[in-house]
Write an enzyme that holds these catalytic residues in place. Structure first.
Site, PDB file in Angstrom:
ATOM      1  N   PRO A   2      65.896  13.329 -20.911  1.00 47.47           N
ATOM      2  CA  PRO A   2      65.067  12.294 -20.288  1.00 47.47           C
ATOM      3  C   PRO A   2      63.845  12.877 -19.572  1.00 47.47           C
ATOM      4  O   PRO A   2      63.961  13.744 -18.716  1.00 47.47           O
ATOM      5  CB  PRO A   2      66.025  11.638 -19.295  1.00 47.47           C
ATOM      6  CG  PRO A   2      67.393  11.985 -19.782  1.00 47.47           C
ATOM      7  CD  PRO A   2      67.259  13.347 -20.383  1.00 47.47           C
ATOM      8  N   GLU A   3      62.675  12.412 -19.975  1.00 43.72           N
ATOM      9  CA  GLU A   3      61.434  12.732 -19.271  1.00 43.72           C
ATOM     10  C   GLU A   3      60.735  11.410 -18.989  1.00 43.72           C
ATOM     11  O   GLU A   3      61.325  10.342 -19.185  1.00 43.72           O
ATOM     12  CB  GLU A   3      60.589  13.702 -20.096  1.00 43.72           C
ATOM     13  CG  GLU A   3      61.379  14.961 -20.455  1.00 43.72           C
ATOM     14  CD  GLU A   3      60.524  16.192 -20.746  1.00 43.72           C
ATOM     15  OE1 GLU A   3      59.328  16.204 -20.403  1.00 43.72           O
ATOM     16  OE2 GLU A   3      61.072  17.156 -21.313  1.00 43.72           O
ATOM     17  N   LYS A  51      60.732   9.940 -13.019  1.00 44.81           N
ATOM     18  CA  LYS A  51      62.013  10.008 -13.724  1.00 44.81           C
ATOM     19  C   LYS A  51      63.081   9.146 -13.043  1.00 44.81           C
ATOM     20  O   LYS A  51      64.258   9.219 -13.386  1.00 44.81           O
ATOM     21  CB  LYS A  51      62.494  11.456 -13.794  1.00 44.81           C
ATOM     22  CG  LYS A  51      61.552  12.387 -14.547  1.00 44.81           C
ATOM     23  CD  LYS A  51      62.148  13.783 -14.597  1.00 44.81           C
ATOM     24  CE  LYS A  51      61.191  14.766 -15.239  1.00 44.81           C
ATOM     25  NZ  LYS A  51      61.777  16.120 -15.321  1.00 44.81           N
ATOM     26  N   ASN A 165      61.103  19.556 -19.089  1.00 51.23           N
ATOM     27  CA  ASN A 165      61.049  20.837 -19.773  1.00 51.23           C
ATOM     28  C   ASN A 165      60.306  20.796 -21.110  1.00 51.23           C
ATOM     29  O   ASN A 165      59.620  21.737 -21.491  1.00 51.23           O
ATOM     30  CB  ASN A 165      62.477  21.355 -20.003  1.00 51.23           C
ATOM     31  CG  ASN A 165      62.681  22.715 -19.373  1.00 51.23           C
ATOM     32  OD1 ASN A 165      61.998  23.069 -18.425  1.00 51.23           O
ATOM     33  ND2 ASN A 165      63.598  23.470 -19.917  1.00 51.23           N
ATOM     34  N   ARG A 250      66.486  26.096 -17.490  1.00 55.52           N
ATOM     35  CA  ARG A 250      65.101  25.767 -17.786  1.00 55.52           C
ATOM     36  C   ARG A 250      64.633  26.554 -19.004  1.00 55.52           C
ATOM     37  O   ARG A 250      63.726  27.396 -18.899  1.00 55.52           O
ATOM     38  CB  ARG A 250      64.199  26.088 -16.585  1.00 55.52           C
ATOM     39  CG  ARG A 250      64.473  25.279 -15.334  1.00 55.52           C
ATOM     40  CD  ARG A 250      64.144  23.808 -15.528  1.00 55.52           C
ATOM     41  NE  ARG A 250      64.193  23.075 -14.274  1.00 55.52           N
ATOM     42  CZ  ARG A 250      64.171  21.745 -14.202  1.00 55.52           C
ATOM     43  NH1 ARG A 250      64.098  21.034 -15.315  1.00 55.52           N
ATOM     44  NH2 ARG A 250      64.216  21.144 -13.039  1.00 55.52           N
TER      45      ARG A 250
END
Length: 281
Positions: A2-3, A51, A165, A250
């Site tokens: 999810p972004e 977000k 990311n 990450r």
């Protein structure tokens, strides 16, 4: 993953399914809210903020949720089989006469007064897909710490809200800079293009079922998830390594030829893969 664009889509689904309807089912499956019952309240709206998701109900209440890495909201019609995961992963159920919204694996779930929303989202920078989007302010925020690595600055939601990311890696590729390049070392002409580029990428993808940054058929992303396959531009193997303090996963992708600036040692990608093989799932 999810972004900002994914969260925007989730907010639209929830709004279209619930807004204007009265709840006939309210089931919170977290200890803090086990006794809460919103049955009989009308759903006013669901809006995204970076977000974060804010679902508002009459009576001045807001449900604040965040998908983090694995969370999801699923909407089902009457009699439709739920397919979002096993029952023990459900955190909240909101049902009307026509639709049922089910929140799975939500790591952030908080019920608060609508007047207190700023307490949970007031720290965010300009929202790339929101009415408050301000590219000049976003760039100024990024430049407040010129020594900070570009990738880390892009992920900091206090600078601009909505980048995760995937977009971090793709933006750095399109800017021709490694994610470890200090913000202050990014050439001025590219820095000035950054907010507009980020906004265009997320805006273009908010209505797409599959995220796309390349404009190429059958090739959705330039670098994210492509290591060690060849770069789409120069054919150099794409690399991957962690970025940050190690407190979160990450994985960061870049092309060592197309992107200039500092980068981890060549064995860093192998260390990343080995650590993830050892991590229980």
């Amino acid at each position: 993953m999810p972004e900002g664009d994914t969260v925007w889509q989730a907010a639209r689904r929830l709004h279209e399914a619930l807004a204007g309807e009265v709840l006939i089912r309210s089931d919170f499956r977290v200890p803090k809210y086990a006794t809460v019952d919103l049955t009989g309240r009308r759903v006013l709206s669901t809006v995204p903020r970076g977000k974060h998701l804010l679902t508002r109900f009459e009576g001045g209440l807001t449900l604040h949720t965040h998908l983090r890495m694995e969370g999801a909201w699923k909407v089902y019609g009457a009699g439709e089989r739920w397919r979002g995961g096993p029952g023990h992963q459900i955190r909240v159920i909101l049902g009307t006469d026509h639709r049922t919204a089910v929140g799975y694996r939500l790591q952030v779930l908080e019920l608060l007064r609508t007047t207190e929303e700023e307490r949970v989202v007031g720290h965010l920078g300009p929202d790339l897909l929101g009415p408050d989007w301000d590219p000049e302010r976003a760039l100024a925020n990024l430049r407040t710490d010129p020594a900070r690595p570009l990738g880390e600055a892009l992920l900091d939601q206090r600078n601009l809200a909505g980048i995760g990311n995937i977009y971090k890696s793709e933006l750095c590729f399109l800017l021709g800079a490694t994610p470890w390049l200090p913000v202050g070392a990014l050439p001025a002409d590219r820095a000035e293009k950054l907010p507009g580029l980020a906004h265009r990428l997320l805006a273009a993808n908010r209505d797409r079922p599959v995220r796309q940054t390349t404009g190429l058929r059958h090739q959705d992303l330039f670098v994210y998830g492509r290591a060690p396959r060849p770069c789409l531009r120069c054919r150099t193997p794409v690399r991957v390594a962690d970025q940050g303090d190690g407190s979160q996963d990450r994985p960061t992708y870049w092309c060592p030829t197309c992107q200039t600036g500092p980068a981890p040692a060549p064995d860093a990608p192998q260390r990343w893969r080995e650590r993830h093989r050892r991590t229980p799932t």
